[in-house]
Design a protein around this motif. Sequence first.
Motif, PDB file in Angstrom:
ATOM      1  N   GLY A   1     -60.418 -19.076 -75.810  1.00  0.00           N
ATOM      2  CA  GLY A   1     -61.764 -19.522 -75.979  1.00  0.00           C
ATOM      3  C   GLY A   1     -62.153 -19.179 -77.484  1.00  0.00           C
ATOM      4  N   LYS A   2     -63.530 -19.182 -77.497  1.00  0.00           N
ATOM      5  CA  LYS A   2     -63.913 -18.454 -79.181  1.00  0.00           C
ATOM      6  C   LYS A   2     -63.920 -17.068 -78.919  1.00  0.00           C
ATOM      7  CE  LYS A   2     -66.878 -22.376 -80.141  1.00  0.00           C
ATOM      8  NZ  LYS A   2     -68.424 -22.867 -80.367  1.00  0.00           N
ATOM      9  N   VAL A   3     -63.242 -16.321 -80.031  1.00  0.00           N
ATOM     10  CA  VAL A   3     -62.928 -15.183 -79.929  1.00  0.00           C
ATOM     11  C   VAL A   3     -63.513 -14.370 -81.360  1.00  0.00           C
ATOM     12  CG1 VAL A   3     -61.325 -13.061 -80.172  1.00  0.00           C
ATOM     13  CG2 VAL A   3     -60.622 -15.219 -79.349  1.00  0.00           C
TER      14      VAL A   3
ATOM     15  N   GLU B   1     -60.575 -20.088 -82.360  1.00  0.00           N
ATOM     16  CA  GLU B   1     -60.955 -20.450 -81.101  1.00  0.00           C
ATOM     17  C   GLU B   1     -59.502 -20.698 -80.744  1.00  0.00           C
ATOM     18  OE1 GLU B   1     -63.420 -24.012 -78.776  1.00  0.00           O
ATOM     19  OE2 GLU B   1     -63.536 -23.722 -80.911  1.00  0.00           O
ATOM     20  N   ASN B   2     -59.152 -20.418 -79.447  1.00  0.00           N
ATOM     21  CA  ASN B   2     -57.855 -20.459 -78.752  1.00  0.00           C
ATOM     22  C   ASN B   2     -57.939 -21.171 -77.576  1.00  0.00           C
ATOM     23  OD1 ASN B   2     -55.802 -18.902 -76.605  1.00  0.00           O
ATOM     24  ND2 ASN B   2     -54.863 -19.186 -78.699  1.00  0.00           N
TER      25      ASN B   2
ATOM     26  N   GLN C   1     -60.235 -21.188 -88.402  1.00  0.00           N
ATOM     27  CA  GLN C   1     -61.346 -22.254 -88.876  1.00  0.00           C
ATOM     28  C   GLN C   1     -62.042 -21.410 -90.139  1.00  0.00           C
ATOM     29  OE1 GLN C   1     -64.055 -24.032 -86.202  1.00  0.00           O
ATOM     30  NE2 GLN C   1     -62.649 -25.446 -85.390  1.00  0.00           N
ATOM     31  N   LEU C   2     -62.885 -22.155 -90.786  1.00  0.00           N
ATOM     32  CA  LEU C   2     -63.695 -21.341 -91.926  1.00  0.00           C
ATOM     33  C   LEU C   2     -65.277 -21.955 -91.808  1.00  0.00           C
ATOM     34  CD1 LEU C   2     -61.805 -20.864 -95.230  1.00  0.00           C
ATOM     35  CD2 LEU C   2     -62.230 -19.263 -93.411  1.00  0.00           C
ATOM     36  N   HIS C   3     -66.215 -21.099 -91.596  1.00  0.00           N
ATOM     37  CA  HIS C   3     -67.680 -21.364 -91.592  1.00  0.00           C
ATOM     38  C   HIS C   3     -68.053 -20.789 -92.936  1.00  0.00           C
ATOM     39  CE1 HIS C   3     -68.274 -22.385 -87.049  1.00  0.00           C
ATOM     40  NE2 HIS C   3     -67.075 -22.658 -87.638  1.00  0.00           N
ATOM     41  N   TYR C   4     -69.232 -21.394 -93.356  1.00  0.00           N
ATOM     42  CA  TYR C   4     -69.669 -21.070 -94.603  1.00  0.00           C
ATOM     43  C   TYR C   4     -71.174 -20.743 -94.508  1.00  0.00           C
ATOM     44  CZ  TYR C   4     -65.416 -22.943 -96.364  1.00  0.00           C
ATOM     45  OH  TYR C   4     -64.045 -23.420 -96.198  1.00  0.00           O
ATOM     46  N   GLN C   5     -71.578 -19.608 -95.204  1.00  0.00           N
ATOM     47  CA  GLN C   5     -72.881 -19.192 -95.062  1.00  0.00           C
ATOM     48  C   GLN C   5     -73.665 -19.485 -96.336  1.00  0.00           C
ATOM     49  OE1 GLN C   5     -74.279 -15.206 -93.788  1.00  0.00           O
ATOM     50  NE2 GLN C   5     -75.925 -16.185 -92.425  1.00  0.00           N
TER      51      GLN C   5
ATOM     52  N   MET D   1     -54.092 -11.162 -76.607  1.00  0.00           N
ATOM     53  CA  MET D   1     -54.800 -11.636 -77.881  1.00  0.00           C
ATOM     54  C   MET D   1     -53.719 -11.313 -79.181  1.00  0.00           C
ATOM     55  SD  MET D   1     -58.243 -10.029 -79.598  1.00  0.00           S
ATOM     56  CE  MET D   1     -59.210 -10.375 -78.188  1.00  0.00           C
ATOM     57  N   GLU D   2     -53.127 -10.376 -79.077  1.00  0.00           N
ATOM     58  CA  GLU D   2     -52.237 -10.242 -80.316  1.00  0.00           C
ATOM     59  C   GLU D   2     -50.970 -11.340 -80.184  1.00  0.00           C
ATOM     60  OE1 GLU D   2     -48.667  -7.193 -82.037  1.00  0.00           O
ATOM     61  OE2 GLU D   2     -50.195  -6.391 -80.531  1.00  0.00           O
ATOM     62  N   HIS D   3     -50.567 -11.781 -79.083  1.00  0.00           N
ATOM     63  CA  HIS D   3     -49.587 -12.573 -78.907  1.00  0.00           C
ATOM     64  C   HIS D   3     -50.088 -14.062 -79.555  1.00  0.00           C
ATOM     65  CE1 HIS D   3     -46.605 -15.199 -76.976  1.00  0.00           C
ATOM     66  NE2 HIS D   3     -47.442 -15.770 -76.402  1.00  0.00           N
TER      67      HIS D   3
END
Length: 868
Positions: A656-658, A651-652, A627-631, A613-615
């Motif tokens: 996948g989605k982390v 998302e990698n 990405q940025l999501h907004y609430q 994951m760090e790599h």
Amino acid sequence: MMGNRGFLALLLMSLMLTAYVLPGEAARWVMLPLSGIIGMLLGSFYDKKIRESTEKIEKNEELLVFGNNIDAALCSWDPRTDRVLLSPGFEKILGISTVQLEKDPSLLKQAILPDDMPHYLEMERRFLAGEAGTAVYRIRRPDGEIRWVQDRAAPVVDERGTVIKVNGIAFDITDQKLAEEALFEHEQLLTATIDSLPDVIAFKDADGKWREINQYGLEILGLKEIPYEGRTNRELSAESSHFRGIIEVVGEEGCKSFEAGDKQREEITLALPNGELRSFDLIRFPVHSARGELKGRMIVGRDITEQKMSADQLKNILDSLDVAIFSVDARTSTAVYRSRGTEKIYGLPPEAFMQHPTLWKDVIHPDDLEQVIQIENEAQNGKSTEMEYRIINQSGEVRWVKEHVIPIFNTSGTIHRYDGITIDVTDRKRSEQQITQMAYQDVLTLLPNRRLLRERLQNALEQARKNESLVHVMFMDLDNFKRINDTLGHDVGDKLLQALVTIIHGCIRPGDLIARLGGDEFAILLEDATDEEAARIAASILQGLTMPVPINGYELIVSASIGISRYPGDGLEMEHLLKNADVAMYSAKDKGKNNFQFYTNLLNQTIEKQMEMEHHLRRAIENDELQLHYQPQINAQTGKLVGLEALLRWENPHLGKVSPAEFIPLAEETGLIVPIGEWVLRHACRQNKEWQKAGFPPLPVSVNLSSRQFRQQHLPGLIAQILTETGLEARYLDLEITESMTMEVDQVIGILTAFKQIGVEISIDDFGTGYSSLSYLKNFPIDRIKIDRSFVGDILTEPKHAAIVSTIISLAHNMKLKVIAEGVETAEQLSYLQQLKCNEVQGYHISKPLTAGGVEHFLREWFGAETR
């Protein structure tokens, strides 16, 4: 008519002429038939003449061959005809053919260097005057090479004294000249070197006459202004009273003995011409030729005045030192010298050791005596020795000494004494013990450190292999300790660590080792313990840490994550056990912290996943994976849309989605949160400005700052730069910091003030979960408080949480601060917050986090509904 006598004479003349012309044998056969006995006599006479002529010709030819083969150049010049005969040697020397030289003798003079022409002309003047002459000069060959020539010419004169021929011989002496120059330079260098020496160096020949004296010697002897070469002592004494005084000091008997050729050495004191007294070590020895003939005597005098003065000074210095210097007679084992420093070390005067030869053994510590005697035997075998041991001085105090002993041999190779020095090294020994303690002990907690842990673990493993027993290694890391250090300061953190050590000591067995590895990491070594005992100790530690620890007015509670590995199941070597205990500890953290985990092979997979994951996270920005999501955020009283909070997503392609709960703590730990945080700020501001350009009503966007990002000195400047680049007005950016980041009040005020000068809004996020006091809030230039979702979720079922929320809202309003509650998921929660006069809310009840495109759709519907 011619008479008989005349005819005979004519005949004899004819015969003689014939004999002269014909070869010897032919002349003989012509004369024999005609002359008989007279002819025979005449034939013998002329035969002899012919033989002499032949020998002369052969001799001249041999001489010519000799002249052609030698390296010298032969020359014969007839001044009457100016005819010159030259041997080939001239061509070898001048580089000009003999044919050219014979045709043009002036070529020789043209080859001579102008500076040397006077030497040649002087030789020429002499041989033209009928005298032999010699000249040495240089010539330049056609190829440019300079050669040295030695030329000797001798004239041949007739009975009237007229020069009728000049014969000469020339030699190429270039090599000789170069050797002479090199020898001259060598002699000059040697002379300069000898003259520069601060010693008297002189030479007298076999007749006792002075030949050479260096400059220093001339000054000492007072002969600098008096010619000395070739003169005797008596002659020089007549001219110099100073020299005569020196001879008297040396002594007439000594001089006579010296003149006889004996080698002498003595120490004398002389008065210099200026009256100063100097001491000299004088050596006089004969010099013989290779055949054993006495050529003269050398005199060398070394000025030892400073040495003699230094010897006295040295004794005073040695007696003033805190060391004991001694010399022992090898035959009698008695001390012949001991410095006064002996008393400073042993408390006994030097005389006591000189009177009692075995006293030095009596003061040695009994535990060290055998070792010292063993090393003493090595010195008796001719070895220099060095040892450290303890003594008991006169006052009964134990002291450490270092002793160095050197055996001294006489000319026959036998040890005749031992010289040595004894130094008190007690202070050094104590320092070494302190250094060793520092090397193996943690300074703050006084626990063993990593180095001592490794040594003890290695020894424990070796013992376990022999006994087939178990060894457990625990790795313990305090949870969230870094936040205490960052917020309350390192002084509080250090005191907390010291208090926790006491707690941990009360949970382990006697003999178990606890070591501090650094920071808030500890290790515990359990020898010969079962898994059940190890688990019991770990649980006891976790339970002990639940008690509040009072530090500087704070009631601090920490938890810990513990990993356990065991020998031999989890590793046979030290490195494997340490690594696996560390892996197990990280597993305990991943499982929610405040627990312990035994190592299993499956844990390696978890560690590998974190490393993977760090790599990927390090390349997330450049690979455009973030990405940025907004609430959305609304006014709880009016329902009006008041803002958006930017939330980071990753998302990698491989992972996948982390979840943010996974990668954000990793980013904090690795420092990647700094570039990621800058990316979030820039993209959130740019996106907000694009929505405004698209015609949507301007709304502030909230961006969370991490603790590491918040402490960067250049952050205010970076924010101002991003606002300028994106064109977003500062009032439409809201910066959220956590409550735990506000503990260092003075520093935080400065940073927040810098933010307000830019013009941005400031919110305190996760309020109620940290250690801050509401009284601090009045000092901060903030705009609103954000109540943590953990209180909002239980607001209807937990009276304590409801009371906390109510209190926060009431106090915030009193300080003119807005309050926003996050995590609102039901209409009931919203209604309750409205009753408490909460200003703003956000959560799934209003909207889940949306992509940028989703926000645009949400805004169209929201503002469309408002318009309708």
